[in-house]
Structure formats: structure tokens, C-alpha cells
Design a protein around this motif. Sequence first.
Motif, PDB file in Angstrom:
ATOM      1  N   GLU A 115      37.947  45.575   6.507  1.00  0.00           N
ATOM      2  CA  GLU A 115      37.050  45.115   7.527  1.00  0.00           C
ATOM      3  C   GLU A 115      37.693  43.738   7.975  1.00  0.00           C
ATOM      4  N   SER A 116      38.085  43.088   7.295  1.00  0.00           N
ATOM      5  CA  SER A 116      38.624  41.606   7.626  1.00  0.00           C
ATOM      6  C   SER A 116      39.867  41.717   8.126  1.00  0.00           C
ATOM      7  N   TYR A 117      40.607  42.914   8.088  1.00  0.00           N
ATOM      8  CA  TYR A 117      42.132  43.011   8.337  1.00  0.00           C
ATOM      9  C   TYR A 117      42.158  44.007   9.556  1.00  0.00           C
ATOM     10  N   THR A 118      43.268  43.885  10.233  1.00  0.00           N
ATOM     11  CA  THR A 118      43.666  44.638  11.390  1.00  0.00           C
ATOM     12  C   THR A 118      44.704  45.826  10.891  1.00  0.00           C
ATOM     13  N   ILE A 119      44.710  46.710  11.811  1.00  0.00           N
ATOM     14  CA  ILE A 119      45.675  47.637  11.598  1.00  0.00           C
ATOM     15  C   ILE A 119      46.984  47.376  12.169  1.00  0.00           C
ATOM     16  N   GLU A 120      48.226  47.304  11.428  1.00  0.00           N
ATOM     17  CA  GLU A 120      49.543  46.733  12.167  1.00  0.00           C
ATOM     18  C   GLU A 120      50.342  48.154  12.191  1.00  0.00           C
ATOM     19  N   HIS A 121      50.957  48.362  13.436  1.00  0.00           N
ATOM     20  CA  HIS A 121      52.114  49.359  13.595  1.00  0.00           C
ATOM     21  C   HIS A 121      53.374  48.689  12.983  1.00  0.00           C
ATOM     22  N   ILE A 122      54.002  49.140  11.964  1.00  0.00           N
ATOM     23  CA  ILE A 122      55.113  48.747  11.492  1.00  0.00           C
ATOM     24  C   ILE A 122      56.244  48.810  12.797  1.00  0.00           C
ATOM     25  N   MET A 123      56.440  50.043  13.065  1.00  0.00           N
ATOM     26  CA  MET A 123      57.304  50.140  14.213  1.00  0.00           C
ATOM     27  C   MET A 123      56.429  49.956  15.418  1.00  0.00           C
ATOM     28  N   PRO A 124      56.684  49.054  16.342  1.00  0.00           N
ATOM     29  CA  PRO A 124      55.610  48.619  17.342  1.00  0.00           C
ATOM     30  C   PRO A 124      55.293  49.734  18.342  1.00  0.00           C
ATOM     31  N   GLN A 125      54.057  49.324  18.910  1.00  0.00           N
ATOM     32  CA  GLN A 125      53.530  50.562  19.927  1.00  0.00           C
ATOM     33  C   GLN A 125      54.197  50.526  21.212  1.00  0.00           C
ATOM     34  N   ASN A 126      54.747  49.154  21.493  1.00  0.00           N
ATOM     35  CA  ASN A 126      55.552  48.843  22.822  1.00  0.00           C
ATOM     36  C   ASN A 126      56.491  49.846  23.089  1.00  0.00           C
ATOM     37  N   LYS A 127      56.274  50.589  24.392  1.00  0.00           N
ATOM     38  CA  LYS A 127      57.517  51.398  24.737  1.00  0.00           C
ATOM     39  C   LYS A 127      58.863  50.881  24.912  1.00  0.00           C
ATOM     40  N   ASN A 128      58.720  49.519  25.170  1.00  0.00           N
ATOM     41  CA  ASN A 128      60.119  48.911  25.725  1.00  0.00           C
ATOM     42  C   ASN A 128      60.494  48.045  24.550  1.00  0.00           C
ATOM     43  N   LEU A 129      60.845  49.003  23.389  1.00  0.00           N
ATOM     44  CA  LEU A 129      61.255  48.358  22.243  1.00  0.00           C
ATOM     45  C   LEU A 129      62.501  47.355  22.232  1.00  0.00           C
ATOM     46  N   SER A 130      62.667  46.361  21.431  1.00  0.00           N
ATOM     47  CA  SER A 130      63.859  45.606  21.577  1.00  0.00           C
ATOM     48  C   SER A 130      65.130  46.363  21.068  1.00  0.00           C
ATOM     49  N   SER A 131      66.143  45.616  21.451  1.00  0.00           N
ATOM     50  CA  SER A 131      67.505  46.228  21.172  1.00  0.00           C
ATOM     51  C   SER A 131      67.735  46.249  19.405  1.00  0.00           C
ATOM     52  N   VAL A 132      67.084  45.410  18.824  1.00  0.00           N
ATOM     53  CA  VAL A 132      67.156  45.535  17.226  1.00  0.00           C
ATOM     54  C   VAL A 132      66.391  46.622  16.857  1.00  0.00           C
ATOM     55  N   TRP A 133      65.301  46.838  17.326  1.00  0.00           N
ATOM     56  CA  TRP A 133      64.657  48.027  16.915  1.00  0.00           C
ATOM     57  C   TRP A 133      65.225  49.465  17.349  1.00  0.00           C
ATOM     58  N   LYS A 134      65.824  49.466  18.582  1.00  0.00           N
ATOM     59  CA  LYS A 134      66.520  50.842  18.909  1.00  0.00           C
ATOM     60  C   LYS A 134      67.551  51.002  17.984  1.00  0.00           C
ATOM     61  N   GLU A 135      68.367  49.885  17.733  1.00  0.00           N
ATOM     62  CA  GLU A 135      69.616  50.143  16.957  1.00  0.00           C
ATOM     63  C   GLU A 135      69.046  50.477  15.391  1.00  0.00           C
ATOM     64  N   ALA A 136      67.780  49.940  14.982  1.00  0.00           N
ATOM     65  CA  ALA A 136      67.358  50.523  13.579  1.00  0.00           C
ATOM     66  C   ALA A 136      66.945  51.921  13.454  1.00  0.00           C
ATOM     67  N   LEU A 137      66.262  52.392  14.681  1.00  0.00           N
ATOM     68  CA  LEU A 137      65.929  53.599  14.582  1.00  0.00           C
ATOM     69  C   LEU A 137      67.139  54.638  15.161  1.00  0.00           C
ATOM     70  N   GLY A 138      68.026  54.214  15.886  1.00  0.00           N
ATOM     71  CA  GLY A 138      69.210  55.053  16.112  1.00  0.00           C
ATOM     72  C   GLY A 138      68.858  55.742  17.579  1.00  0.00           C
ATOM     73  N   ASP A 139      69.763  56.674  18.168  1.00  0.00           N
ATOM     74  CA  ASP A 139      69.772  57.204  19.361  1.00  0.00           C
ATOM     75  C   ASP A 139      68.583  57.867  19.859  1.00  0.00           C
ATOM     76  N   ASN A 140      67.685  58.494  18.883  1.00  0.00           N
ATOM     77  CA  ASN A 140      66.788  59.143  19.380  1.00  0.00           C
ATOM     78  C   ASN A 140      65.572  58.402  18.851  1.00  0.00           C
ATOM     79  N   TRP A 141      65.352  57.147  19.295  1.00  0.00           N
ATOM     80  CA  TRP A 141      64.340  56.049  18.758  1.00  0.00           C
ATOM     81  C   TRP A 141      62.942  56.514  19.713  1.00  0.00           C
TER      82      TRP A 141
END
Length: 364
Positions: free
Chosen positions: A122-148
Motif C-alpha cells: 500500500e506504500s508503493y505505487t503501480i508502475e507501467h514499465i512500458m509507459p502509458q504516454n501515447k507519445n512515446l519517445s523515439s527510444v521506446w519506439k525503437e525498442a518496441l519496433g514498427d508495431n509499437w
Amino acid sequence: VDVSYPFLMEVYNNYEERKLTKDEFIEILRTVESYVFRRAICGVPTNSLNKTFSTMAGEIDKDHYLESIYAIFLMKDTYKRFPDDEELMRELMVKDVYNFRNRNYLLRKLENQDRKEIVNIESYTIEHIMPQNKNLSSVWKEALGDNWKEIQKNLLHTLGNLTLTRYNSELSDRSFKEKAYLKGGFKDSPLHLNRNLAEVEVWNEGEIIKRGQFLAKQALHIWKYPSLPEDVLSQYKNQDITVENYSRTIEDYDYLKGDMLDIFKQLSKRICNLDSSVREEFKQRYIAFKTITNFVDIIPQKSRLRLSLNLAFSEIHDPKGICRDITNLKKAGNGNVEVGISSDKQIEDIMYLIKQSFDKHRDE
């Protein structure tokens, strides 16, 4: 799940009466917990649970307590089913866990499995490892691939992409490598949920699915599926013990015929006349008479009716010495006092004993 409480209270009462061991009682609690949780994960409607639990106590074979409860659960199908390992794995891999109302319970159990030093999540928060932000950074897009976009849409809220942290604001939308190596990041975390993240260099579709499978397999061990040998289960299937599909009557008891039936009817009438609250219930192996709980159970036998009085043997006043102490014996029925009746001339003596059990439970 409140609707399970009457069933669990009945089981606890049987535990206090030594009809099952402490380990068996705990195992029944865990089985009920697994049944309810697996159904929630698999999206099975809950509106049948009330009837399921209300009838279950009457289906138990008290001589094989835990085994019969396993059998009861395993024989339930369709909307009453106990989801098996295959179904749980499949659903847990794709479920939107982030918006699941019991997500904290799920993550707490996964984190604290085999821990003696319990983590208060209860003293922790839930973290999305791959972010929720729809405007992912180029680094994330590259890691996930063309169908990110598709990967983010399908796997964002699944178990494989979720973890716990106290550094949510620091991690934010950073790249996976930054989240891993940052102070307080995944490689610096004491949590079990983050251990396998410390071993990963790139976070992509394959790693999310792989971690989801790993955690789902852990879930199979936490919320276990009951197991019985097939030959044992088949015996219960042949008995057709489920109350939902079969209501027992006097005609279903082989030994309730002739003189025994006449004695039973006289005795039943006298017992039911003790009070308007008395209910008669036909169980698999005996007929129960109860108010709040059973105060006497009648087990039909070939040459007599065997009665089980729900009292400690030390509590019974037995001036004629006709009762037997069955405290440490496993038999059908509730209670530690046994008495038999084979003639209607014994009814007054038997009613004197039955009334003691009735008075005790009515007063309680």
C-alpha cells in the motif's frame, strides 16, 4: 466474498468439533480463496456464488472431509466452474490487471510469496514499465519496433508490464535502461517483482510476454487448483452428491423402510415440535435437525437409527447410560455423543437426550 461466510462458519464449527484438522481447515480456506479469485480473473459471473456456497455444506462427506470438498469444486462446470490452470494462465496473460479492482491483492500475493518479511504494498505505487504516454519517445519506439502502437495498446495494462515502485515520479516516461539503472530503479529494488527486470537490457513485446508467463506460473502455485486422482474423483461423480441437481427425500435412504421408517416419522415429528425454528434437512448420509446449527443428526441403519447429538460427551446427562462417547471417532453427523434407537418404546428416553442438545444450541 460475504456469501461464502455461512459455509466457512459451518466448516469452522466442524473444525472445532474435530471433524477435520487445522491443516485441512486452512486448506479449505485457501481453496475457497483460489476458487473466488480464479473466477474473478477469468470473468466468470458472480451471481451464482450465493447458491453455490449455500448448498455446499450439505454436500460434504464428513468421513472424507477435504477430499469431498475438492470433489465438489472439481465437479462444478459451466458458470459454476473452478477455472483450471490452462484457463487461468490464458486469462491472466491478457487481462487488464491495472483496472482490475483486486489488483493490489494480486500484486501483494505475488510479491509476498514465500516471504517471511512481508512487504506492505500500500506504500508503493503501480508502475507501467512500458509507459502509458501515447507519445512515446523515439527510444521506446525503437525498442518496441514498427508495431509499437499495437504492442502498447494490447500489453500496456497486462501483468507482464506492471510492477511496484516508490520512485514513480523519478521513473516517469524514461527509457527502460534509465528506469533500470536510476537510483531506486529496477536494478536497485529490493522487491521480488523487480528481480527479473534487473536481468533484462531491452523491454519489448517478447520480454513483456515472457514476464507475464513467469508471473502467471507463480499465480498457479499461490491460487492452487484442487487435485484428486481420477479414480477417486470418478467415485464422487458416480455418487451424484451435488445438491443443486438432486434433492433428497425419505425414499432415498435404503434403511428407512418398515419399522425403521415408522420410528423415524414419530421421532421426526417430536423433534420438529420442539420449536418452530427447527428445520429438517436431508443430507447425503443422514437427516439433520437444526436451529442455528445441527443439534441432532439421524443416520438410518439396518436395525436401528443412530443419532449423533451435537454436544461434548461431558455435557450430556444420561441417567440410563445409553450414550456412547465418539469424540475421537470419525463418523457421519455432528457431535461427540452417539445413541441408538430400535423401538418406539425408547422415544421418551431419546427425546430427553435430544432436548439437551436443542436447549444448548437454542440458548447460544
